[in-house]
Design a protein around this motif. Structure first.
Motif, PDB file in Angstrom:
ATOM      1  N   GLN A 188     -81.198 -33.220  39.726  1.00  0.00           N
ATOM      2  CA  GLN A 188     -80.084 -34.375  39.856  1.00  0.00           C
ATOM      3  C   GLN A 188     -79.149 -33.707  39.379  1.00  0.00           C
ATOM      4  O   GLN A 188     -78.000 -33.706  39.240  1.00  0.00           O
ATOM      5  N   ASN A 189     -79.031 -32.588  38.261  1.00  0.00           N
ATOM      6  CA  ASN A 189     -78.346 -31.985  37.454  1.00  0.00           C
ATOM      7  C   ASN A 189     -78.546 -30.936  37.285  1.00  0.00           C
ATOM      8  O   ASN A 189     -78.965 -30.638  35.787  1.00  0.00           O
ATOM      9  N   PRO A 190     -78.417 -30.154  38.131  1.00  0.00           N
ATOM     10  CA  PRO A 190     -77.886 -28.268  38.354  1.00  0.00           C
ATOM     11  C   PRO A 190     -77.513 -27.811  37.124  1.00  0.00           C
ATOM     12  O   PRO A 190     -77.622 -26.180  36.187  1.00  0.00           O
ATOM     13  N   SER A 191     -76.367 -28.342  36.580  1.00  0.00           N
ATOM     14  CA  SER A 191     -75.609 -27.546  35.590  1.00  0.00           C
ATOM     15  C   SER A 191     -76.067 -27.594  34.382  1.00  0.00           C
ATOM     16  O   SER A 191     -75.984 -27.127  33.706  1.00  0.00           O
ATOM     17  N   TYR A 192     -76.529 -28.881  34.087  1.00  0.00           N
ATOM     18  CA  TYR A 192     -77.768 -28.820  32.931  1.00  0.00           C
ATOM     19  C   TYR A 192     -78.768 -27.966  32.707  1.00  0.00           C
ATOM     20  O   TYR A 192     -78.739 -27.545  31.814  1.00  0.00           O
ATOM     21  N   GLY A 193     -79.677 -27.649  34.440  1.00  0.00           N
ATOM     22  CA  GLY A 193     -80.510 -26.796  33.657  1.00  0.00           C
ATOM     23  C   GLY A 193     -79.677 -25.094  33.570  1.00  0.00           C
ATOM     24  O   GLY A 193     -80.781 -24.925  32.862  1.00  0.00           O
ATOM     25  N   LEU A 194     -79.040 -25.076  34.136  1.00  0.00           N
ATOM     26  CA  LEU A 194     -78.366 -23.560  34.593  1.00  0.00           C
ATOM     27  C   LEU A 194     -77.984 -23.565  32.954  1.00  0.00           C
ATOM     28  O   LEU A 194     -77.589 -22.498  31.990  1.00  0.00           O
ATOM     29  N   GLN A 195     -76.622 -24.578  31.917  1.00  0.00           N
ATOM     30  CA  GLN A 195     -77.344 -24.368  30.592  1.00  0.00           C
ATOM     31  C   GLN A 195     -78.126 -24.178  29.497  1.00  0.00           C
ATOM     32  O   GLN A 195     -77.651 -23.386  28.981  1.00  0.00           O
ATOM     33  N   LEU A 196     -79.606 -24.933  30.302  1.00  0.00           N
ATOM     34  CA  LEU A 196     -80.243 -23.937  28.946  1.00  0.00           C
ATOM     35  C   LEU A 196     -80.839 -22.934  29.145  1.00  0.00           C
ATOM     36  O   LEU A 196     -80.898 -21.996  28.120  1.00  0.00           O
ATOM     37  N   VAL A 236     -72.628 -17.910  34.524  1.00  0.00           N
ATOM     38  CA  VAL A 236     -73.524 -19.280  34.350  1.00  0.00           C
ATOM     39  C   VAL A 236     -72.716 -20.300  33.796  1.00  0.00           C
ATOM     40  O   VAL A 236     -72.696 -21.618  34.412  1.00  0.00           O
ATOM     41  N   SER A 237     -71.680 -20.539  32.698  1.00  0.00           N
ATOM     42  CA  SER A 237     -71.858 -20.647  31.455  1.00  0.00           C
ATOM     43  C   SER A 237     -70.705 -20.966  32.300  1.00  0.00           C
ATOM     44  O   SER A 237     -70.132 -22.469  32.419  1.00  0.00           O
ATOM     45  N   VAL A 238     -69.571 -20.286  33.282  1.00  0.00           N
ATOM     46  CA  VAL A 238     -68.450 -21.463  33.729  1.00  0.00           C
ATOM     47  C   VAL A 238     -68.652 -21.895  34.396  1.00  0.00           C
ATOM     48  O   VAL A 238     -67.983 -23.314  35.131  1.00  0.00           O
ATOM     49  N   ALA A 239     -69.237 -21.825  36.060  1.00  0.00           N
ATOM     50  CA  ALA A 239     -70.272 -22.188  37.483  1.00  0.00           C
ATOM     51  C   ALA A 239     -70.523 -23.391  37.113  1.00  0.00           C
ATOM     52  O   ALA A 239     -70.499 -24.217  37.644  1.00  0.00           O
ATOM     53  N   SER A 240     -71.653 -23.532  35.591  1.00  0.00           N
ATOM     54  CA  SER A 240     -72.255 -24.804  35.077  1.00  0.00           C
ATOM     55  C   SER A 240     -71.050 -26.055  34.656  1.00  0.00           C
ATOM     56  O   SER A 240     -71.132 -26.638  34.253  1.00  0.00           O
ATOM     57  N   ALA A 241     -70.503 -25.221  33.787  1.00  0.00           N
ATOM     58  CA  ALA A 241     -68.912 -25.934  33.085  1.00  0.00           C
ATOM     59  C   ALA A 241     -67.962 -26.701  34.010  1.00  0.00           C
ATOM     60  O   ALA A 241     -67.713 -27.616  34.712  1.00  0.00           O
ATOM     61  N   ILE A 242     -67.490 -26.493  35.559  1.00  0.00           N
ATOM     62  CA  ILE A 242     -67.123 -26.505  36.433  1.00  0.00           C
ATOM     63  C   ILE A 242     -67.257 -27.663  37.345  1.00  0.00           C
ATOM     64  O   ILE A 242     -66.376 -28.327  38.025  1.00  0.00           O
ATOM     65  N   TYR A 243     -69.350 -26.897  37.537  1.00  0.00           N
ATOM     66  CA  TYR A 243     -69.232 -27.988  39.056  1.00  0.00           C
ATOM     67  C   TYR A 243     -68.877 -29.906  39.212  1.00  0.00           C
ATOM     68  O   TYR A 243     -68.399 -29.947  40.174  1.00  0.00           O
ATOM     69  N   LEU A 244     -69.403 -30.196  37.923  1.00  0.00           N
ATOM     70  CA  LEU A 244     -69.336 -31.917  37.975  1.00  0.00           C
ATOM     71  C   LEU A 244     -67.404 -32.048  39.120  1.00  0.00           C
ATOM     72  O   LEU A 244     -67.544 -33.090  39.553  1.00  0.00           O
ATOM     73  N   THR A 245     -66.783 -31.146  38.131  1.00  0.00           N
ATOM     74  CA  THR A 245     -65.448 -31.512  38.438  1.00  0.00           C
ATOM     75  C   THR A 245     -65.219 -31.156  39.939  1.00  0.00           C
ATOM     76  O   THR A 245     -64.106 -31.611  40.889  1.00  0.00           O
ATOM     77  N   PHE A 246     -65.448 -29.946  40.056  1.00  0.00           N
ATOM     78  CA  PHE A 246     -65.197 -29.986  41.842  1.00  0.00           C
ATOM     79  C   PHE A 246     -65.666 -30.552  42.440  1.00  0.00           C
ATOM     80  O   PHE A 246     -65.189 -30.377  43.318  1.00  0.00           O
TER      81      PHE A 246
END
Length: 534
Positions: A262-270, A306-316
């Protein structure tokens, strides 16, 4: 800069308490399974009163039922028989009691300590549901070994060896009640906290894959990881063990679940926070095929990617779901394989600078580093290695791009054109917003907000791809990969009175180009054109 909304405390405790029930309601099928198993236990216990059987459902099923999710992953722990001993004894009982319930399909998965498979499991099926039977166990480690000595254990000993307290909850089938032997599982489940039952160093020593498993649960349920556990996940020796001790297949399974959660961005940040990029997205075998400097340079860029991709994904995601290509993106979201390939293509894109004599870097990494499926390898390699020059030329001046230019490009992605274009769109966004992002403790349920200018940049890129999709549709190229050439090689040789040879492939390529630029052209016209070019 990207605005990160994080709590400043060392450990964020999710204050929104969940309404977790203290009982579990079984479905009709689950009740039938429970009754049949308990009937056998009663039969067995009548003649073994000194060592009565108790069955407990363990792990994920208990957690998911309490969270309100359906679960068909049922692991049953037996108190003093091995899983195999129980199943075969149960099978004999069913043959006598009621042959229609005979357990005919039994599969035993043996231990494999070298791959951290320390426990024998026996699998069978009842009422269409797969059941895994294992024995309760205790584990002891020698100071110089990562392979434990395994013995039958108590429920408490077994619970303490689990990866997280909320996965150490048991459901006692005999007594129909929840058991929380760590005395923390229910509370952690209510507050959305992931912590290890034992000191995390010991838990990860048992199985380093649990580092990725905790990240997976965090991204699936939006749970926070307790600070001591998170610190242990960052220790170098645990990262080394994850790289060397765990099979690539097991890493791929956990990574896939993280990236389609449900939240791959959070997983990538971890993953980034725990500095796991090298042990996940690199494998030593690549050094045999590719330049060491190029590899090191590409690998050094992956954490920032990974940092940028996970940070902007929800906006995208929000912007593209409000765009004219929303239906395309909805189909992408519904396809878990597409989402997995999307994230792999984005994360691994820095590897595009790495060149090899005969093999591409993506094929080699995905094959050696993740043991990925052939379809995954094919798609990610094509997406990241195919030049995007045609698309960029279209954006500069659409009039300079012929129908054949676009058609030939899109045919490089048979059946996954949409996936490729979504990846290209997102990679443009990531490249356009390459800012330094501070290393913070990732926190669930807290959005990472883009600035107004960054939102405008992402929107402008999505607008370009809206225009591209409109052109693809107007030129009737949405299914161009299914287009068959007007002529095959045999026909071409016959019409030109030439034997097969090196000339044939470029000639067939010209057939395809002419056909794309002349969609209403005839076979005879195509032959005349080929003759004139030869």
């Amino acid at each position: 800069m990207i605005n990160r909304v994080f709590k400043s405390s060392r450990f964020f405790h999710n204050s929104m308490k969940r309404g977790i029930p203290n009982v579990i309601s079984l479905s009709e099928t689950e009740s039938k399974i429970r009754n049949l198993l308990v009937d056998y236990c009663n039969h067995y216990n009548a003649s073994h009163q000194e060592k009565p059987l108790t069955l407990r459902i363990t792990g994920g099923w208990v957690r998911d039922k309490l969270l309100g999710y359906d679960s068909h992953d049922i692991d049953i722990a037996v108190n003093h028989l091995s899983g195999e001993e129980f199943v075969y004894s149960f099978q004999e009982y069913l043959k006598r009691k009621d042959p229609q319930f005979s357990v005919n399909h039994v599969h035993t998965i043996k231990m494999n300590p070298e791959k951290s498979k320390h426990l024998e499991t026996c699998t069978t099926k009842l009422y269409g549901i797969d059941l895994d039977f294992i024995n309760l166990r205790s584990e002891e480690y020698a100071h110089d070994s990562r392979v434990p000595t395994i013995e039958f254990g108590t429920p408490l000993q077994d619970a303490l060896r689990r990866d997280a307290t909320l996965n150490a909850l048991f459901y006692n089938l005999n007594e129909e009640k929840i058991e929380d032997f760590t005395e923390r599982g229910m509370d952690d489940l209510q507050h959305g906290i992931l912590r290890t039952p034992l000191p995390p160093i010991k838990t990860f020593l048992d199985d380093p894959l649990r580092i990725l498993r905790l990240i997976r649960f965090a991204s699936k349920f939006n749970f926070a990881i307790e600070s001591e556990t998170l610190d242990a996940m960052r220790e170098k020796h645990n990262q080394q063990a994850l790289s060397t001790k765990i099979s690539k297949e097991r890493i791929e399974i956990e990574l896939r679940k993280i990236l389609i959660s449900q939240n791959p961005s959070y997983g990538l940040q971890l993953i980034n926070y725990c500095d796991l990029s090298k042990c996940i997205f690199f494998v030593e075998g690549l050094k045999k095929e590719f330049d060491a400097y190029q590899l090191e340079l590409a690998l050094s860029k992956i954490p920032h990617q990974v940092s940028v991709a996970s940070a902007i994904y929800l906006t995208f995601e929000q912007l593209i779901l409000d765009s004219k290509i929303e239906s395309v993106f909805q189909k992408f979201l519904a396809d878990s394989d597409a989402r997995f390939n999307f994230w792999l293509s984005v994360i691994l894109h820095p590897y595009s600078i790495v060149t090899g004599k005969s093999k591409d870097i993506y094929n080699q990494y995905l094959r050696l580093g993740l043991m990925a499926k052939k379809s995954d390898i094919t798609k990610v390699s094509a997406i990241d290695l195919t030049s995007n020059e045609v698309v960029q030329r279209y954006f500069t001046n659409p009039g300079n791009v012929k129908r054949s230019d676009l058609g030939i490009y899109l045919r490089r992605f048979p059946g996954y054109m949409d996936l490729n274009l979504i990846v290209q769109c997102y990679l443009e966004c990531v490249d356009a917003i390459r800012v330094e992002t501070p290393v913070e403790i990732p926190v669930p349920n807290h959005s990472i907000k883009c600035t107004t200018d960054q939102v405008k940049t992402i929107q402008s890129i999505i607008n370009k791809y809206e225009s591209l999709y409109s052109t693809i549709k107007s030129l009737d190229l949405s299914e161009v990969h299914l287009m068959r050439p007007l002529l095959d090689g045999k026909q071409l040789g016959k019409y030109l009175d030439r034997k097969p040879g090196p000339w044939m492939k470029p000639a067939m390529d010209k057939v395809l180009v002419w056909q794309l630029d002349n969609p209403d052209g005839t076979e005879d016209e195509c032959i005349e054109y080929i003759k004139s070019t030869l």
